[in-house]
Design an enzyme around this catalytic site. Structure first.
Site, PDB file in Angstrom:
ATOM      1  N   SER A   1     -14.966  34.889  13.706  1.00 56.46           N
ATOM      2  CA  SER A   1     -15.150  33.491  14.104  1.00 56.46           C
ATOM      3  C   SER A   1     -14.067  32.630  13.462  1.00 56.46           C
ATOM      4  O   SER A   1     -12.881  32.862  13.665  1.00 56.46           O
ATOM      5  CB  SER A   1     -16.561  33.022  13.741  1.00 56.46           C
ATOM      6  OG  SER A   1     -16.859  31.772  14.315  1.00 56.46           O
TER       7      SER A   1
ATOM      8  N   GLY B   1     -17.469  30.419   9.937  1.00 52.62           N
ATOM      9  CA  GLY B   1     -18.104  29.127   9.694  1.00 52.62           C
ATOM     10  C   GLY B   1     -17.214  27.991  10.143  1.00 52.62           C
ATOM     11  O   GLY B   1     -17.204  26.924   9.517  1.00 52.62           O
TER      12      GLY B   1
END
Length: 525
Positions: free
Chosen positions: A213, A128
């Site tokens: 990520s 995120g």
């Protein structure tokens, strides 16, 4: 670490142990009429675990506490046996994550048993970017992974966005650590694991951090933070890298823009401690003076917590001894661009307008990119070139750089490329950003997985066993995959993960060389 060596027989024994939730010799069987030990004693209080599939879990356990914009400290001790059956709050954020609160320094864990088995520990750090997400996504639940590998699995929440990475240190006194608070939260969580995981059947000397990520980027940053030295022993980054952090001057410019959006001057900066959190988050939507788009919040080269860039000019020496796995997905940007109808049905004439600086992240002429792909990859459609080009220019570059830096250091990483296709909700398929999460964590049937029903479980078996082998030994090899060798500058060895996985030297090498002519600067730096 011979006691963590993974073999075919060991996998079978581990699975059997997970099925029965083995307890210490002479203890009662799991979940029978007799009671199994379900309460762990930590330094801060008792933690009652509950059955979760074939393992035990505890959710929302405090690992720290912190005042707004201050360094975190240990949690307040508690008495009695609080309810640890529900996930704790996520950090306040602009996303749609439920249950947000500034009291977010919580972790969740899954374990086969509360015994003295000293199992490998896998700590998953959510993605995120540095602004959204939590450790409670169904894709990252740890019950299946813990049972399959006879391991202890932990997921973590920490401060995000301006609460975790507000770059105010050079603007006003009292904010010296504000640009790296989210990273310091993660350090504290890993200290909690070191000090308490034995009570949950884990081995504090065998901790693997895994992140996708933004989670991978956080791990790359931890690898260069002195405070994190010795707290983990393996590292896995999935489509998440951090070559450079925000420089102190660019970070300060962002802090100034954020204060201006709040209607504050440097002299009034201290007022951010009392403003409603909704206002702090709203102001984070101001235009970033460096990148455009909304403000970037991420690690800052502050000379305190972070004294060097994570992977520039080389790989950090403090982590040279830590085995590392670096992964990427072949069609990363399908996750960002593939759901927009405006990016479908492109022609060679309309494609260049889509290859904008915000998508390519490097300074290159779109017409040149289109001409190169048409000449070198005539089999690709314009829609496919959009995804392949933006992936190679933007999402893949930092992974290549980190693998090169590790190889040059003499401590090469194990590199993978995911080619196995998952399904988007609009029907498009590809190995897109986030598609490796359920495959690596054995959650292909979870909500949000695109791999369900597509031979995903067979692919997950191979990837999950590689992760478990790596967590135990620092080597991902196991009988379900071809022989995996580390990345070298001479051959660029890469495990291509697909229905028929294979080792390949320098996959997509022509794309790497084409885009490698253009200087790459980590977004946010």
């Amino acid at each position: 670490m011979d006691d963590h060596r993974l073999t075919r027989r060991g996998l079978g024994l581990a699975a059997s142990a997970a099925l029965t939730l083995t307890t210490p010799l002479g203890a009662a069987p799991a979940f029978g009429r007799d009671r199994q030990r379900v309460v762990a004693e930590t330094r801060y209080g008792s933690v009652r675990t509950t059955p979760d599939g074939r393992v035990l879990s505890a959710k929302g356990v405090p690992y720290g506490r912190a005042r707004r914009f201050e360094r975190p400290g240990p949690p307040a001790p508690w008495t009695g046996r609080p309810d640890f059956t529900r996930f704790g709050p996520a950090s306040p954020q602009r996303g749609r994550e439920p249950n947000q609160s500034e009291d977010c320094l919580r972790l969740n864990l899954w374990t086969p048993a509360l015994d003295q088995a000293r199992r490998p520990v896998i700590v998953y750090i959510h993605g995120g970017a540095y602004s959204t997400g939590s450790g409670s996504s169904p894709l990252t639940h740890g019950a299946r992974l813990a049972a399959r590998g006879d391991a202890v699995v932990v997921t973590v929440n920490h401060r995000l966005g301006p609460l975790g990475y507000a770059p105010l240190a050079r603007i006003a006194p009292g904010f010296e650590d504000s640009g790296n608070l989210g990273q310091l939260d993660l350090v504290l969580a890993l200290e909690w694991v070191r000090d308490n995981i034995t009570a949950f059947g884990g081995d504090p000397a065998c901790v693997t951090v895994v992140g996708q990520s933004g989670g991978g980027a956080k791990i790359a940053t931890l690898m260069a933070m002195p405070a994190a030295a010795g707290l983990f022993h393996r590292a896995v980054t999935m489509s998440g890298q951090q070559v450079t952090a925000s420089g102190p001057l660019n970070a300060t410019r962002r802090g100034q823009v954020w204060l201006e959006a709040l209607g504050l001057t440097a002299e009034r900066a201290d007022e951010v401690r009392a403003l409603p959190v909704a206002r702090l988050l709203e102001a984070a939507g101001a235009t970033d003076p460096i990148l455009g788009g909304s403000l970037y919040f991420g690690p800052v080269l502050d000379g305190r917590s972070l004294t060097r860039h994570p992977f520039f000019p080389d790989a950090p020496a403090q982590s040279a001894h830590i085995p590392m796995m670096i992964g990427n997905c072949r069609e990363e940007t399908l996750a960002f661009l593939g759901d927009d109808p405006a990016n479908a049905g492109l022609t060679w004439e309309t494609l260049p307008a889509k290859l904008t600086p915000s998508q390519m992240r490097i300074d290159i002429a779109p017409d040149e990119v289109v001409a190169w792909y048409r000449a070198e990859h005539p089999e690709l459609t314009p829609d496919q070139v959009l995804i392949r080009a933006t992936t190679a220019a933007r999402s893949w570059r930092a992974a290549v750089i980190e693998a090169e830096m590790r190889a040059a250091q003499g401590s090469p990483a194990w590199v993978y490329q995911l080619d196995f296709p998952s399904l988007r909700t609009n029907g498009r398929t590809g190995a897109y950003h986030t598609s490796d999460i359920p495959l690596m964590l054995d959650n292909v049937e979870a909500e949000g997985s695109g791999a369900a029903g597509l031979d995903g479980q067979a692919m997950s078996d191979r990837m999950t066993d590689a992760l478990l082998a790596f967590a135990r030994t620092g080597d991902p090899n196991h009988p379900g995959l071809p022989r995996w060798t580390p990345y070298s500058l001479a051959h660029r060895e890469t495990m291509v993960l697909d229905r028929a996985s294979r080792m390949e030297n320098d996959p997509r090498g022509d794309e790497r060389r084409f885009f490698g002519r253009i200087p790459y600067i980590q977004p946010g730096s």
